[in-house]
Scaffold this active site. Structure first.
Site, PDB file in Angstrom:
ATOM      1  N   LYS A  21       0.857  -1.184   0.000  1.00 47.41           N
ATOM      2  CA  LYS A  21       0.000   0.000   0.000  1.00 47.41           C
ATOM      3  C   LYS A  21       0.890   1.230   0.000  1.00 47.41           C
ATOM      4  O   LYS A  21       1.944   1.236   0.644  1.00 47.41           O
ATOM      5  CB  LYS A  21      -0.907  -0.006   1.238  1.00 47.41           C
ATOM      6  CG  LYS A  21      -1.855  -1.192   1.298  1.00 47.41           C
ATOM      7  CD  LYS A  21      -2.673  -1.191   2.573  1.00 47.41           C
ATOM      8  CE  LYS A  21      -3.573  -2.423   2.657  1.00 47.41           C
ATOM      9  NZ  LYS A  21      -4.311  -2.484   3.938  1.00 47.41           N
ATOM     10  N   ASP A 151       5.398  -0.568  14.687  1.00 50.74           N
ATOM     11  CA  ASP A 151       4.147  -1.004  15.296  1.00 50.74           C
ATOM     12  C   ASP A 151       4.303  -1.268  16.791  1.00 50.74           C
ATOM     13  O   ASP A 151       3.317  -1.265  17.530  1.00 50.74           O
ATOM     14  CB  ASP A 151       3.642  -2.280  14.612  1.00 50.74           C
ATOM     15  CG  ASP A 151       2.541  -1.989  13.604  1.00 50.74           C
ATOM     16  OD1 ASP A 151       1.836  -0.987  13.771  1.00 50.74           O
ATOM     17  OD2 ASP A 151       2.388  -2.780  12.661  1.00 50.74           O
ATOM     18  N   ILE A 330     -12.229  -6.550   9.564  1.00 52.39           N
ATOM     19  CA  ILE A 330     -13.354  -7.275  10.159  1.00 52.39           C
ATOM     20  C   ILE A 330     -14.111  -6.362  11.109  1.00 52.39           C
ATOM     21  O   ILE A 330     -15.344  -6.297  11.073  1.00 52.39           O
ATOM     22  CB  ILE A 330     -12.843  -8.530  10.896  1.00 52.39           C
ATOM     23  CG1 ILE A 330     -12.205  -9.504   9.906  1.00 52.39           C
ATOM     24  CG2 ILE A 330     -13.978  -9.211  11.652  1.00 52.39           C
ATOM     25  CD1 ILE A 330     -11.348 -10.565  10.568  1.00 52.39           C
TER      26      ILE A 330
END
Length: 373
Positions: A21, A151, A330
């Site tokens: 991305k 992260d 989700i």
């Protein structure tokens, strides 16, 4: 699109195992964004312009592409062609594991790359793919500044008791501790809570990052105090193909009694477990929710149960609960998943508004719910 020479661009790269991305910004304004999926299999590309309109993606050529780093040589010239004389000032990269030393973004240097390479065994599905585009960009333009954004960094605020395993303390000193992951996602959620949900922004909030990789994070006043992933991205919630929390005795059993090698264990725990392993159907929640196979239903019930249990654990770490946030693929899109988890959290004071949930409103709890969702 008009452009003025010298206006700097910032490129942002998020490389996965089979996707890349990318976005390009002028200041905080996003000018281009896109992604390439299906690397190593059926490759597809898409892109949008500054107003969200679909535009022609980069031309990837006729040669089959198998890794995210192979995409970068097409993406940067494509962006320059689209954006005219603007100068590319820097590239920012998502890097899953930053280890003990990094609690904020860091400028890429040869020393930093060597340090991050040493962390590959702790995130074998992610770290190699995060680092490969950095090396590719270095080969294309060694003078282009690059920044690694980690992260793990967001969770460095967690108290030591949250980070520690009950192993000999020397291991803790050596870096064997709970790091937590998905931090860039949680950092973003923390940044928008004051505008999206001001009533809970500075309270006690559990954020559920539910995608192919799943985790949950306890925020107190928008600071991470606990999370479900630990030393690696295997821990915590069951995921698409990863097992989540597992008694370490199971691993000893598989080694000692089943004769499994380290390589076979990596394959089992990272690629053949989770929803795929439980269901025997798929790792994709869309397919599981549509399936009539009993094992698919069972896999979903295990998932709902484990998420609800982890929410309770994180509420204990927070000393109470004011809100729950659903995010990632989700969490954002699977209405039945939110509904099932919401029902399981009724004992905490959450009352889901099922109509609001179906309509995907920002707030999906009722006005009288003690916990906002």
């Amino acid at each position: 699109m008009t452009a003025t020479a010298g206006e700097p661009l910032i490129g942002v790269i998020n490389a996965g195992s089979s996707s890349l991305k990318f976005s390009f910004y002028e200041g905080e304004r996003r000018l281009l964004t896109g992604q390439v999926d299906g690397l190593g299999a059926r490759v597809s590309a898409s892109a949008t312009g500054p107003d969200g309109e679909a535009i022609a993606p980069p031309n990837l050529g006729a040669k089959p592409l198998s890794t995210p780093s192979e995409v970068l040589p097409a993406v940067i010239p494509w962006a320059r062609e689209r954006l005219g004389p603007r100068r590319l000032a820097a590239l920012g990269h998502r890097v899953v594991h930053g280890g003990l030393r990094h609690s904020r973004p860091a400028r890429v240097t040869p020393e930093l790359l060597a340090e991050l390479e040493a962390l590959v065994p702790l995130a074998p599905l992610h770290e190699p793919h995060n680092l490969a585009p950095i090396r590719m960009a270095l080969s294309l333009n060694p003078d282009l500044p690059q920044v690694a954004c980690f992260d793990t960094a967001f969770h460095r605020t967690a108290p030591e008791v949250e980070q520690a395993f009950a192993l000999p303390y020397t291991f803790y000193d050596q870096g064997v501790r709970r790091y937590g992951f998905h931090g860039l996602s949680y950092e973003y959620i923390a940044s928008v809570l004051p505008t999206q949900a001001p009533e809970i922004a500075d309270g006690r909030v559990v954020v559920l990052h539910l995608g192919n990789g799943c985790s949950a994070c306890a925020l107190k006043a928008r600071i991470s105090v606990a999370t479900t992933m630990g030393f690696t991205a295997l821990d915590g919630l069951p995921m698409g193909t990863r097992c989540g929390a597992l008694d370490p005795g199971v691993v000893l059993h598989l080694i000692q009694q089943k004769g499994m090698s380290a390589e076979a264990l990596v394959d089992l725990l990272y690629r053949r477990s989770g929803m795929l392993g439980l269901s025997g159907v798929s790792s994709d929640f869309r397919e599981l929710l549509a399936s009539e196979v009993l094992r698919a239903r069972f896999a979903l019930e295990v998932f709902y149960y484990r998420v609800a249990c982890e929410i309770g654990s994180l509420a204990a770490a927070l000393g109470g609960l004011d809100g729950i946030v659903f995010t990632a693929g989700i969490g954002e899109n699977a209405t039945p998943v939110r509904s099932a988890i919401g029902r399981a959290c009724g004992w905490l004071g959450l009352e889901l508004d099922e109509a609001a949930n179906r309509e995907r409103r920002t707030c999906i709890s009722t006005p009288k719910s003690r916990v906002t969702a």
